[in-house]
Design a protein around this motif. Structure first.
Motif, PDB file in Angstrom:
ATOM      1  N   VAL A  50     -41.527  32.058  76.738  1.00 51.10           N
ATOM      2  CA  VAL A  50     -40.962  30.747  76.400  1.00 51.10           C
ATOM      3  C   VAL A  50     -39.889  30.897  75.337  1.00 51.10           C
ATOM      4  CG1 VAL A  50     -41.464  28.523  75.329  1.00 51.10           C
ATOM      5  CG2 VAL A  50     -43.011  29.438  77.051  1.00 51.10           C
ATOM      6  N   MET A  51     -40.158  31.702  74.314  1.00 51.94           N
ATOM      7  CA  MET A  51     -39.214  31.897  73.212  1.00 51.94           C
ATOM      8  C   MET A  51     -37.896  32.499  73.704  1.00 51.94           C
ATOM      9  SD  MET A  51     -39.927  33.850  69.591  1.00 51.94           S
ATOM     10  CE  MET A  51     -40.040  35.486  70.344  1.00 51.94           C
ATOM     11  N   ALA A  52     -37.969  33.304  74.755  1.00 49.15           N
ATOM     12  CA  ALA A  52     -36.762  33.915  75.316  1.00 49.15           C
ATOM     13  C   ALA A  52     -36.023  32.995  76.270  1.00 49.15           C
ATOM     14  CB  ALA A  52     -37.135  35.207  76.039  1.00 49.15           C
ATOM     15  N   GLY A  53     -36.561  31.786  76.509  1.00 47.94           N
ATOM     16  CA  GLY A  53     -35.915  30.847  77.414  1.00 47.94           C
ATOM     17  C   GLY A  53     -36.399  30.922  78.840  1.00 47.94           C
ATOM     18  N   GLY A  54     -37.480  31.667  79.072  1.00 46.28           N
ATOM     19  CA  GLY A  54     -37.944  31.896  80.432  1.00 46.28           C
ATOM     20  C   GLY A  54     -38.462  30.669  81.149  1.00 46.28           C
ATOM     21  N   LEU A  55     -38.832  29.624  80.402  1.00 45.19           N
ATOM     22  CA  LEU A  55     -39.322  28.404  81.048  1.00 45.19           C
ATOM     23  C   LEU A  55     -38.385  27.221  80.816  1.00 45.19           C
ATOM     24  CD1 LEU A  55     -43.172  28.489  80.366  1.00 45.19           C
ATOM     25  CD2 LEU A  55     -41.902  29.337  82.336  1.00 45.19           C
ATOM     26  N   ASP A  56     -37.143  27.513  80.477  1.00 44.18           N
ATOM     27  CA  ASP A  56     -36.206  26.440  80.155  1.00 44.18           C
ATOM     28  C   ASP A  56     -35.986  25.491  81.332  1.00 44.18           C
ATOM     29  OD1 ASP A  56     -34.093  25.413  78.166  1.00 44.18           O
ATOM     30  OD2 ASP A  56     -32.914  25.692  79.995  1.00 44.18           O
ATOM     31  N   ALA A  57     -36.021  26.016  82.541  1.00 43.56           N
ATOM     32  CA  ALA A  57     -35.823  25.170  83.726  1.00 43.56           C
ATOM     33  C   ALA A  57     -37.061  24.339  84.051  1.00 43.56           C
ATOM     34  CB  ALA A  57     -35.465  26.040  84.934  1.00 43.56           C
ATOM     35  N   LEU A  58     -38.182  24.648  83.406  1.00 39.56           N
ATOM     36  CA  LEU A  58     -39.448  24.009  83.741  1.00 39.56           C
ATOM     37  C   LEU A  58     -39.901  23.000  82.699  1.00 39.56           C
ATOM     38  CD1 LEU A  58     -41.783  24.132  85.846  1.00 39.56           C
ATOM     39  CD2 LEU A  58     -42.867  25.832  84.363  1.00 39.56           C
ATOM     40  N   MET A  59     -39.669  23.302  81.410  1.00 36.73           N
ATOM     41  CA  MET A  59     -40.193  22.464  80.341  1.00 36.73           C
ATOM     42  C   MET A  59     -39.109  22.098  79.339  1.00 36.73           C
ATOM     43  SD  MET A  59     -43.904  24.236  79.524  1.00 36.73           S
ATOM     44  CE  MET A  59     -44.469  22.797  78.608  1.00 36.73           C
ATOM     45  N   ASP A  60     -39.113  20.849  78.892  1.00 36.76           N
ATOM     46  CA  ASP A  60     -38.206  20.430  77.835  1.00 36.76           C
ATOM     47  C   ASP A  60     -38.603  21.090  76.528  1.00 36.76           C
ATOM     48  OD1 ASP A  60     -36.585  18.740  79.364  1.00 36.76           O
ATOM     49  OD2 ASP A  60     -37.990  17.074  79.158  1.00 36.76           O
ATOM     50  N   VAL A  61     -37.612  21.357  75.693  1.00 38.05           N
ATOM     51  CA  VAL A  61     -37.836  22.022  74.410  1.00 38.05           C
ATOM     52  C   VAL A  61     -37.226  21.175  73.305  1.00 38.05           C
ATOM     53  CG1 VAL A  61     -37.359  24.084  73.036  1.00 38.05           C
ATOM     54  CG2 VAL A  61     -37.843  24.310  75.477  1.00 38.05           C
ATOM     55  N   ARG A  62     -37.961  21.052  72.202  1.00 38.67           N
ATOM     56  CA  ARG A  62     -37.439  20.345  71.043  1.00 38.67           C
ATOM     57  C   ARG A  62     -37.449  21.316  69.852  1.00 38.67           C
ATOM     58  NH1 ARG A  62     -40.565  15.034  69.519  1.00 38.67           N
ATOM     59  NH2 ARG A  62     -39.811  14.497  71.622  1.00 38.67           N
ATOM     60  N   PHE A  63     -36.253  21.747  69.443  1.00 37.52           N
ATOM     61  CA  PHE A  63     -36.153  22.673  68.322  1.00 37.52           C
ATOM     62  C   PHE A  63     -36.221  21.918  66.992  1.00 37.52           C
ATOM     63  CE2 PHE A  63     -33.748  24.961  71.724  1.00 37.52           C
ATOM     64  CZ  PHE A  63     -34.529  26.100  71.789  1.00 37.52           C
ATOM     65  N   PRO A  64     -36.751  22.553  65.923  1.00 34.41           N
ATOM     66  CA  PRO A  64     -37.345  23.888  65.906  1.00 34.41           C
ATOM     67  C   PRO A  64     -38.718  23.901  66.576  1.00 34.41           C
ATOM     68  CG  PRO A  64     -37.620  22.866  63.778  1.00 34.41           C
ATOM     69  CD  PRO A  64     -36.785  21.917  64.586  1.00 34.41           C
ATOM     70  N   VAL A  65     -38.992  24.985  67.277  1.00 34.85           N
ATOM     71  CA  VAL A  65     -40.254  25.151  67.994  1.00 34.85           C
ATOM     72  C   VAL A  65     -41.248  25.903  67.110  1.00 34.85           C
ATOM     73  CG1 VAL A  65     -41.368  26.337  69.920  1.00 34.85           C
ATOM     74  CG2 VAL A  65     -39.224  25.119  70.287  1.00 34.85           C
ATOM     75  N   VAL A  66     -42.461  25.413  67.053  1.00 35.40           N
ATOM     76  CA  VAL A  66     -43.592  26.185  66.556  1.00 35.40           C
ATOM     77  C   VAL A  66     -44.291  26.743  67.787  1.00 35.40           C
ATOM     78  CG1 VAL A  66     -45.774  26.174  65.302  1.00 35.40           C
ATOM     79  CG2 VAL A  66     -43.885  24.733  64.519  1.00 35.40           C
ATOM     80  N   PRO A  67     -44.284  28.056  67.999  1.00 36.02           N
ATOM     81  CA  PRO A  67     -44.875  28.609  69.219  1.00 36.02           C
ATOM     82  C   PRO A  67     -46.398  28.631  69.156  1.00 36.02           C
ATOM     83  CG  PRO A  67     -44.106  30.381  67.812  1.00 36.02           C
ATOM     84  CD  PRO A  67     -43.704  29.102  67.131  1.00 36.02           C
ATOM     85  N   GLY A  68     -47.004  29.018  70.282  1.00 40.60           N
ATOM     86  CA  GLY A  68     -48.439  29.220  70.335  1.00 40.60           C
ATOM     87  C   GLY A  68     -49.190  28.099  71.030  1.00 40.60           C
ATOM     88  N   TRP A  69     -50.116  28.481  71.925  1.00 39.14           N
ATOM     89  CA  TRP A  69     -50.918  27.509  72.677  1.00 39.14           C
ATOM     90  C   TRP A  69     -52.416  27.695  72.481  1.00 39.14           C
ATOM     91  CZ3 TRP A  69     -47.690  27.795  77.864  1.00 39.14           C
ATOM     92  CH2 TRP A  69     -46.527  27.026  77.717  1.00 39.14           C
ATOM     93  N   ASP A  70     -52.863  28.825  71.939  1.00 38.54           N
ATOM     94  CA  ASP A  70     -54.288  29.065  71.697  1.00 38.54           C
ATOM     95  C   ASP A  70     -54.625  28.790  70.240  1.00 38.54           C
ATOM     96  OD1 ASP A  70     -55.207  29.814  74.199  1.00 38.54           O
ATOM     97  OD2 ASP A  70     -54.948  31.959  73.862  1.00 38.54           O
ATOM     98  N   VAL A  71     -55.793  28.183  69.980  1.00 41.34           N
ATOM     99  CA  VAL A  71     -56.131  27.832  68.598  1.00 41.34           C
ATOM    100  C   VAL A  71     -57.636  27.695  68.412  1.00 41.34           C
ATOM    101  CG1 VAL A  71     -55.999  25.331  68.965  1.00 41.34           C
ATOM    102  CG2 VAL A  71     -55.532  26.266  66.684  1.00 41.34           C
ATOM    103  N   ALA A  72     -58.082  27.971  67.190  1.00 41.64           N
ATOM    104  CA  ALA A  72     -59.421  27.635  66.741  1.00 41.64           C
ATOM    105  C   ALA A  72     -59.307  27.158  65.304  1.00 41.64           C
ATOM    106  CB  ALA A  72     -60.358  28.843  66.833  1.00 41.64           C
ATOM    107  N   GLY A  73     -60.003  26.072  64.967  1.00 40.95           N
ATOM    108  CA  GLY A  73     -59.884  25.546  63.618  1.00 40.95           C
ATOM    109  C   GLY A  73     -60.824  24.384  63.361  1.00 40.95           C
ATOM    110  N   VAL A  74     -60.546  23.672  62.275  1.00 43.30           N
ATOM    111  CA  VAL A  74     -61.423  22.607  61.780  1.00 43.30           C
ATOM    112  C   VAL A  74     -60.684  21.271  61.839  1.00 43.30           C
ATOM    113  CG1 VAL A  74     -62.763  21.776  59.813  1.00 43.30           C
ATOM    114  CG2 VAL A  74     -62.563  24.238  60.236  1.00 43.30           C
TER     115      VAL A  74
END
Length: 310
Positions: A50-74
């Motif tokens: 995604v960071m390299a632009g590989g999904l630019d044709a598929l998903m809208d992007v709003r810069f600045p981007v905070v990357p990452g989709w996996d998470v664990a927290g409180v």
């Protein structure tokens, strides 16, 4: 609660060198959402694609981007009409949103309740963070294909993050599991409950030597293996890929993992009961995310890369 948070960001497409550690405003918490204080996140290849632009044709992007989709927290705050969770609850989740912007490589992230489930108590923060994307992908592909007890499944790239989860889930379902991998990964794949089959030239012949009548199901987690799939699949067999849309024209399904709280909860139960395990191979602090991405891009990591957030 602070008004700002530290986050790794990028404001243009590129390689890991575009990443910067910045202070950003805390995200707003909408109805049906929770604000999570991130304890750990995890790296997936899709992050740097995604960071390299590989999904630019598929998903809208709003810069600045905070990357990452996996998470664990409180859970730190709950939005309006969010009875499922309370402040202090420990959760894990797959935080893909409808556009690319506010990800998990930060001190805080907002998530809709459909993105999360209660964190398995038996797992560390880094282990829990390493589960969602890979685990959900494996679970949903096998569920969509209707894999059942007594069937034989071939998993392409059974030593990868998604493939290793799929091998364990398929074994738990009572299927016979064949897993393609490198010779160096054969013992790891065997330990997951699969029969390792060396990938590369001659793979179809090696699979058919183990399953002369062919296999019932093929799950492709690497791409570029459609001809092998067709050669080993029984008549009436089912197959899907997360990496090759060409399967559509060959009677297969091209799949993309979906956030699903119910599926996450099912994975949590498997993890708690020891029927599924996750291997965290390496851990980096948030500030070293660029290095973690470069390590992931090398393709030589056996297990997941986790990111700890202070």
């Amino acid at each position: 609660m602070p008004e700002t948070m530290r986050a790794m960001t990028y404001d243009s497409y590129g390689d890991p060198e575009v990443l910067r550690l910045l202070d950003l405003p805390l995200p707003k918490v909408g109805p049906g959402e929770v604000l999570v204080r991130v304890k750990a996140a995890a790296v997936n290849p899709v992050d740097w694609k995604v960071m390299a632009g590989g999904l630019d044709a598929l998903m809208d992007v709003r810069f600045p981007v905070v990357p990452g989709w996996d998470v664990a927290g409180v859970v730190e705050k709950v939005g309006i009409d969010t009875p499922e969770y309370a402040v202090g609850d420990e959760v894990f989740g797959y935080a893909r949103k409808d556009y690319v912007h506010g990800g998990t490589m930060a001190q805080y992230v907002t998530l809709a309740v459909r993105h999360i489930a209660t964190k398995p108590a038996a797992l560390s923060w880094t282990e829990a963070a390493a589960v969602p994307l890979a685990g959900l992908t494996a679970y949903q592909v096998l569920a969509r294909l209707g894999l059942s007890r007594g069937e034989t499944v071939l998993i392409h790239n059974a030593s990868g993050g998604v493939g290793s989860a799929a091998a364990q889930i398929a074994r738990d379902l009572g299927a016979r599991v064949l897993g393609s991998c490198s010779p160096a990964s054969s013992e790891r794949v065997r330990g997951l409950g699969a029969e390792p089959v060396t990938y590369g030239a001659g793979l179809a012949d090696r699979v058919l030597a183990l399953a002369p009548d062919g296999v019932d199901v093929v799950a492709d987690f690497v791409g570029g293996v459609l001809e092998v799939t067709r050669a080993v699949l029984k008549e009436g067999g089912r197959h899907a890929s997360i990496a090759d849309h060409g399967v559509i024209g060959a009677g297969g399904q091209w799949m993309w993992v979906r956030p699903d709280a119910g599926d996450l909860a099912a994975l949590a139960t498997m993890l708690e009961q020891g029927r599924l395990r996750v291997d965290v191979a390496e851990t980096y602090p948030l500030e070293q995310l660029a290095e973690a991405y470069r390590r992931s891009m090398s393709g030589h990591v056996k297990g997941k890369i986790a990111i700890t957030v202070d």
